[in-house]
Design a protein around this motif. Structure first.
Motif, PDB file in Angstrom:
ATOM      1  N   LEU A  38       1.005  -1.161   0.024  1.00  0.00           N
ATOM      2  CA  LEU A  38      -0.001  -0.100   0.018  1.00  0.00           C
ATOM      3  C   LEU A  38       0.758   1.093  -0.031  1.00  0.00           C
ATOM      4  N   VAL A  39       2.017   1.262   0.730  1.00  0.00           N
ATOM      5  CA  VAL A  39       2.901   2.582   0.748  1.00  0.00           C
ATOM      6  C   VAL A  39       3.481   2.640  -0.487  1.00  0.00           C
ATOM      7  N   LEU A  40       3.985   1.486  -1.189  1.00  0.00           N
ATOM      8  CA  LEU A  40       4.353   1.714  -2.594  1.00  0.00           C
ATOM      9  C   LEU A  40       3.624   1.899  -3.562  1.00  0.00           C
ATOM     10  N   ALA A  41       2.445   1.618  -3.542  1.00  0.00           N
ATOM     11  CA  ALA A  41       1.262   2.153  -4.486  1.00  0.00           C
ATOM     12  C   ALA A  41       0.864   3.461  -4.398  1.00  0.00           C
ATOM     13  N   VAL A  42       1.038   4.152  -3.087  1.00  0.00           N
ATOM     14  CA  VAL A  42       0.531   5.343  -2.739  1.00  0.00           C
ATOM     15  C   VAL A  42       1.756   6.343  -3.296  1.00  0.00           C
ATOM     16  N   ALA A  43       3.172   5.813  -3.228  1.00  0.00           N
ATOM     17  CA  ALA A  43       4.155   6.630  -3.624  1.00  0.00           C
ATOM     18  C   ALA A  43       4.199   6.606  -5.168  1.00  0.00           C
ATOM     19  N   PHE A  44       3.773   5.417  -6.013  1.00  0.00           N
ATOM     20  CA  PHE A  44       3.732   5.434  -7.328  1.00  0.00           C
ATOM     21  C   PHE A  44       2.721   6.219  -7.893  1.00  0.00           C
ATOM     22  N   MET A  45       1.521   6.350  -7.214  1.00  0.00           N
ATOM     23  CA  MET A  45       0.653   7.228  -7.703  1.00  0.00           C
ATOM     24  C   MET A  45       0.933   8.942  -7.597  1.00  0.00           C
ATOM     25  N   LEU A  46       1.759   9.033  -6.479  1.00  0.00           N
ATOM     26  CA  LEU A  46       2.085  10.425  -6.127  1.00  0.00           C
ATOM     27  C   LEU A  46       3.356  10.979  -7.224  1.00  0.00           C
ATOM     28  N   ALA A  47       4.184   9.977  -7.436  1.00  0.00           N
ATOM     29  CA  ALA A  47       5.137  10.188  -8.293  1.00  0.00           C
ATOM     30  C   ALA A  47       4.817  10.263  -9.844  1.00  0.00           C
ATOM     31  N   GLY A  48       3.541   9.879 -10.065  1.00  0.00           N
ATOM     32  CA  GLY A  48       3.113   9.770 -11.634  1.00  0.00           C
ATOM     33  C   GLY A  48       2.655  11.195 -12.000  1.00  0.00           C
ATOM     34  N   GLY A  49       2.554  12.149 -11.171  1.00  0.00           N
ATOM     35  CA  GLY A  49       2.441  13.473 -11.618  1.00  0.00           C
ATOM     36  C   GLY A  49       3.220  14.091 -12.132  1.00  0.00           C
ATOM     37  N   ALA A  50       4.664  13.741 -12.027  1.00  0.00           N
ATOM     38  CA  ALA A  50       5.810  14.426 -12.556  1.00  0.00           C
ATOM     39  C   ALA A  50       5.923  14.003 -13.764  1.00  0.00           C
ATOM     40  N   VAL A  51       5.351  14.584 -14.961  1.00  0.00           N
ATOM     41  CA  VAL A  51       5.765  14.161 -16.365  1.00  0.00           C
ATOM     42  C   VAL A  51       6.297  15.206 -16.951  1.00  0.00           C
ATOM     43  N   GLY A  52       7.088  15.008 -17.954  1.00  0.00           N
ATOM     44  CA  GLY A  52       7.677  16.171 -18.991  1.00  0.00           C
ATOM     45  C   GLY A  52       6.737  16.320 -20.184  1.00  0.00           C
ATOM     46  N   THR A  53       6.754  17.268 -21.069  1.00  0.00           N
ATOM     47  CA  THR A  53       5.847  17.689 -21.875  1.00  0.00           C
ATOM     48  C   THR A  53       6.503  17.153 -23.232  1.00  0.00           C
ATOM     49  N   ASP A  54       5.613  17.142 -24.483  1.00  0.00           N
ATOM     50  CA  ASP A  54       6.241  16.411 -25.543  1.00  0.00           C
ATOM     51  C   ASP A  54       6.866  17.563 -26.139  1.00  0.00           C
ATOM     52  N   GLU A  55       6.903  18.777 -26.022  1.00  0.00           N
ATOM     53  CA  GLU A  55       7.522  19.726 -26.904  1.00  0.00           C
ATOM     54  C   GLU A  55       8.726  19.938 -26.418  1.00  0.00           C
TER      55      GLU A  55
END
Length: 117
Positions: A38-55
């Motif tokens: 559960l802790v790892l799942a929450v960490a992956f969900m929070l880290a998924g918000g940091a994404v780059g752009t295609d430009e």
């Protein structure tokens, strides 16, 4: 002659009611692994918000400077730093050229930021 007799005075500690739920070694392992998941799942969900752009980003305008004998990174940076902040200019030159240290050799070509007055 007098005698002294001591009687031990022990107050019986109140006993706690034992819970009817007891975890075995396997049960503790299951609880631990579930919590870890559960802790790892929450960490992956929070880290998924940091994404780059295609430009692609804009490259900073730079120019090439050739190092002459006697030049130092401080000297080059102080010539370029119009605001007087030589250390930040040194850091920028090191970043642009992927330098590990401030040592330079004669004939080396450095990419430096373009100075606009």
């Amino acid at each position: 002659m007098s005698t002294l007799s001591l009687a031990p005075v022990f107050a019986a500690a109140p006993t706690r009611a034992r819970s009817s739920v007891r975890l075995t070694r396997r049960g503790r392992l299951v609880v631990f692994l579930t919590s870890l998941f559960l802790v790892l799942a929450v960490a992956f969900m929070l880290a998924g918000g940091a994404v780059g752009t295609d430009e692609a980003g804009q490259a900073a305008p730079t120019e090439i400077v050739q190092v002459t004998p006697g030049d130092t990174l401080w000297g080059i940076a102080s010539d370029l730093a119009t605001d007087g902040d030589v250390r930040s200019m040194m850091t920028e030159i090191e970043r642009l050229n992927a330098l590990d240290s401030a040592s330079l050799s004669a004939g080396q070509k450095l990419r430096v930021p373009v100075v606009t007055d």
